[in-house]
Scaffold this motif. Structure first.
Motif, PDB file in Angstrom:
ATOM      1  N   ARG A  19      60.324  27.774  19.243  1.00 43.32           N
ATOM      2  CA  ARG A  19      60.090  29.111  19.785  1.00 43.32           C
ATOM      3  C   ARG A  19      58.683  29.278  20.370  1.00 43.32           C
ATOM      4  O   ARG A  19      58.039  30.307  20.202  1.00 43.32           O
ATOM      5  CB  ARG A  19      60.345  30.174  18.718  1.00 43.32           C
ATOM      6  N   MET A  20      58.221  28.216  21.013  1.00 45.84           N
ATOM      7  CA  MET A  20      56.928  28.289  21.701  1.00 45.84           C
ATOM      8  C   MET A  20      57.200  28.567  23.167  1.00 45.84           C
ATOM      9  O   MET A  20      57.674  27.685  23.893  1.00 45.84           O
ATOM     10  CB  MET A  20      56.179  26.952  21.584  1.00 45.84           C
ATOM     11  N   GLY A  21      56.990  29.797  23.585  1.00 45.39           N
ATOM     12  CA  GLY A  21      57.195  30.161  24.979  1.00 45.39           C
ATOM     13  C   GLY A  21      55.865  30.290  25.700  1.00 45.39           C
ATOM     14  O   GLY A  21      54.805  30.183  25.072  1.00 45.39           O
ATOM     15  N   PRO A  22      55.913  30.532  27.017  1.00 44.87           N
ATOM     16  CA  PRO A  22      54.679  30.651  27.810  1.00 44.87           C
ATOM     17  C   PRO A  22      53.723  31.718  27.276  1.00 44.87           C
ATOM     18  O   PRO A  22      52.520  31.612  27.442  1.00 44.87           O
ATOM     19  CB  PRO A  22      55.195  31.050  29.200  1.00 44.87           C
ATOM     20  N   GLU A  23      54.308  32.749  26.611  1.00 46.21           N
ATOM     21  CA  GLU A  23      53.440  33.834  26.119  1.00 46.21           C
ATOM     22  C   GLU A  23      52.523  33.357  24.985  1.00 46.21           C
ATOM     23  O   GLU A  23      51.555  34.030  24.638  1.00 46.21           O
ATOM     24  CB  GLU A  23      54.287  35.037  25.663  1.00 46.21           C
ATOM     25  N   HIS A  24      52.830  32.184  24.402  1.00 45.17           N
ATOM     26  CA  HIS A  24      51.985  31.661  23.326  1.00 45.17           C
ATOM     27  C   HIS A  24      50.845  30.785  23.857  1.00 45.17           C
ATOM     28  O   HIS A  24      49.994  30.335  23.092  1.00 45.17           O
ATOM     29  CB  HIS A  24      52.830  30.842  22.334  1.00 45.17           C
ATOM     30  N   LEU A  25      50.863  30.492  25.135  1.00 45.80           N
ATOM     31  CA  LEU A  25      49.812  29.639  25.711  1.00 45.80           C
ATOM     32  C   LEU A  25      48.730  30.521  26.336  1.00 45.80           C
ATOM     33  O   LEU A  25      49.023  31.597  26.858  1.00 45.80           O
ATOM     34  CB  LEU A  25      50.408  28.718  26.777  1.00 45.80           C
ATOM     35  N   SER A  26      47.489  30.045  26.310  1.00 47.91           N
ATOM     36  CA  SER A  26      46.382  30.861  26.848  1.00 47.91           C
ATOM     37  C   SER A  26      46.310  30.708  28.367  1.00 47.91           C
ATOM     38  O   SER A  26      45.354  30.192  28.919  1.00 47.91           O
ATOM     39  CB  SER A  26      45.061  30.445  26.212  1.00 47.91           C
ATOM     40  N   LEU A  27      47.356  31.201  29.007  1.00 37.89           N
ATOM     41  CA  LEU A  27      47.506  31.030  30.450  1.00 37.89           C
ATOM     42  C   LEU A  27      46.681  32.046  31.247  1.00 37.89           C
ATOM     43  O   LEU A  27      46.090  31.702  32.277  1.00 37.89           O
ATOM     44  CB  LEU A  27      48.990  31.183  30.793  1.00 37.89           C
ATOM     45  N   ASP A  28      46.646  33.291  30.743  1.00 37.41           N
ATOM     46  CA  ASP A  28      45.897  34.319  31.466  1.00 37.41           C
ATOM     47  C   ASP A  28      44.419  33.952  31.550  1.00 37.41           C
ATOM     48  O   ASP A  28      43.786  34.099  32.589  1.00 37.41           O
ATOM     49  CB  ASP A  28      46.055  35.690  30.778  1.00 37.41           C
ATOM     50  N   MET A  29      43.888  33.475  30.414  1.00 32.03           N
ATOM     51  CA  MET A  29      42.473  33.088  30.402  1.00 32.03           C
ATOM     52  C   MET A  29      42.229  31.912  31.343  1.00 32.03           C
ATOM     53  O   MET A  29      41.216  31.857  32.039  1.00 32.03           O
ATOM     54  CB  MET A  29      42.058  32.744  28.968  1.00 32.03           C
ATOM     55  N   LEU A  30      43.189  30.986  31.391  1.00 35.18           N
ATOM     56  CA  LEU A  30      43.056  29.833  32.297  1.00 35.18           C
ATOM     57  C   LEU A  30      42.959  30.320  33.744  1.00 35.18           C
ATOM     58  O   LEU A  30      42.062  29.924  34.492  1.00 35.18           O
ATOM     59  CB  LEU A  30      44.254  28.886  32.120  1.00 35.18           C
ATOM     60  N   LYS A  31      43.863  31.223  34.131  1.00 35.33           N
ATOM     61  CA  LYS A  31      43.868  31.725  35.509  1.00 35.33           C
ATOM     62  C   LYS A  31      42.579  32.490  35.818  1.00 35.33           C
ATOM     63  O   LYS A  31      42.038  32.376  36.909  1.00 35.33           O
ATOM     64  CB  LYS A  31      45.091  32.618  35.735  1.00 35.33           C
ATOM     65  N   GLU A  32      42.098  33.224  34.842  1.00 41.58           N
ATOM     66  CA  GLU A  32      40.856  33.973  35.033  1.00 41.58           C
ATOM     67  C   GLU A  32      39.696  33.010  35.267  1.00 41.58           C
ATOM     68  O   GLU A  32      38.850  33.219  36.133  1.00 41.58           O
ATOM     69  CB  GLU A  32      40.614  34.819  33.791  1.00 41.58           C
ATOM     70  N   ARG A  33      39.676  31.942  34.510  1.00 42.10           N
ATOM     71  CA  ARG A  33      38.593  30.961  34.658  1.00 42.10           C
ATOM     72  C   ARG A  33      38.657  30.269  36.014  1.00 42.10           C
ATOM     73  O   ARG A  33      37.643  29.988  36.629  1.00 42.10           O
ATOM     74  CB  ARG A  33      38.671  29.916  33.538  1.00 42.10           C
ATOM     75  N   LEU A  34      39.880  29.998  36.467  1.00 43.08           N
ATOM     76  CA  LEU A  34      40.038  29.316  37.757  1.00 43.08           C
ATOM     77  C   LEU A  34      39.393  30.134  38.864  1.00 43.08           C
ATOM     78  O   LEU A  34      38.716  29.605  39.742  1.00 43.08           O
ATOM     79  CB  LEU A  34      41.523  29.109  38.080  1.00 43.08           C
ATOM     80  N   VAL A  35      39.597  31.448  38.782  1.00 36.59           N
ATOM     81  CA  VAL A  35      39.085  32.334  39.825  1.00 36.59           C
ATOM     82  C   VAL A  35      37.572  32.530  39.681  1.00 36.59           C
ATOM     83  O   VAL A  35      36.811  32.370  40.630  1.00 36.59           O
ATOM     84  CB  VAL A  35      39.807  33.703  39.758  1.00 36.59           C
ATOM     85  N   HIS A  36      37.132  32.826  38.478  1.00 34.45           N
ATOM     86  CA  HIS A  36      35.724  33.180  38.276  1.00 34.45           C
ATOM     87  C   HIS A  36      34.776  31.999  38.317  1.00 34.45           C
ATOM     88  O   HIS A  36      33.592  32.166  38.557  1.00 34.45           O
ATOM     89  CB  HIS A  36      35.553  33.939  36.958  1.00 34.45           C
ATOM     90  N   HIS A  37      35.264  30.815  38.036  1.00 35.28           N
ATOM     91  CA  HIS A  37      34.351  29.664  37.968  1.00 35.28           C
ATOM     92  C   HIS A  37      34.549  28.686  39.111  1.00 35.28           C
ATOM     93  O   HIS A  37      34.075  27.562  39.060  1.00 35.28           O
ATOM     94  CB  HIS A  37      34.473  28.960  36.611  1.00 35.28           C
TER      95      HIS A  37
END
Ligand SMILES: [Zn+2]
Length: 198
Positions: free
Chosen positions: A116-134
């Motif tokens: 029961r590990m779905g995408p909502e359990h992965l730190s995806l939002d933070m990854l996308k934020e870092r991609l943009v900001h850094h």
């Protein structure tokens, strides 16, 4: 085997560790009983304070102590490359190679419908934020070569396809020192498809 209650308790606790069965737990428990009390207290104290002393970096998810994140705070790391991994432990495996000087991003697991590990359990939002900001230019996917690892890598590739990025994945191939005779077909096929210039 009937042990005194407290000894049984130590054995039961040790059996929670990965790869530790009855026999190993008994061996460890009897070994611990030979330690001086001071050392047993030290063991108890360092384990008890682990959660308090070690936190996850709120940006990359790596483990850090009160000195802060070893990676995010280091001016020597290249912020344009992000290596994406499943767990904080994997970070240390990559560090041991001394071949990588970029930053990390710990997902916090792999996609797995069974667990029961779905995408909502992965730190995806933070990854996308870092991609943009850094202004990240390259993402290196360093996930296990398993069903879950492959599914997660594919999912990441799809999620990140609209970002101006180079996306690569670790090459999988022959273990060092191995003979072709002993390598399974799947590994050999991967090694062939991931072959590089020579
Ligand atoms: Zn960090």
């Amino acid at each position: 085997m009937r042990y005194p209650d407290h000894l049984s308790k130590i054995i039961q606790v040790l059996k929670r560790l990965p790869g530790v069965g009855n026999k190993s737990a008994e061996r460890f428990a009897f070994h611990l009983l030979t330690w001086p009390e001071e050392q047993l207290k030290e063991l108890g104290a360092v384990v008890a304070s682990a959660k308090e002393q070690l936190k996850h970096c709120s940006s990359c998810g790596c483990l850090m102590d009160s000195a802060g994140c070893l990676f995010c705070l280091s001016p020597k790391r290249n912020p344009n490359i992000l290596c994406v991994l499943a767990s904080p432990k994997d970070v240390f495996s990559i560090e041991e190679t001394h071949s990588y000087d970029g930053l990390y991003h710990v997902l916090g697991g792999l996609l797995s419908p069974l667990e029961r590990m779905g995408p909502e359990h992965l730190s995806l939002d933070m990854l996308k934020e870092r991609l943009v900001h850094h202004q990240v230019k390259e993402v290196v996917i360093a996930l296990d070569s398993t069903l879950e690892g492959d599914a997660t890598a594919l999912f990441l590739k799809q999620e990140l396809e609209n970002y101006p990025l180079q996306i690569s994945r670790l090459a999988f191939g022959l273990p060092m020192g191995s003979s072709l005779d002993y390598v399974d077909g799947g590994t050999l096929a991967r090694a062939l498809s991931g072959r590089g210039d020579f």
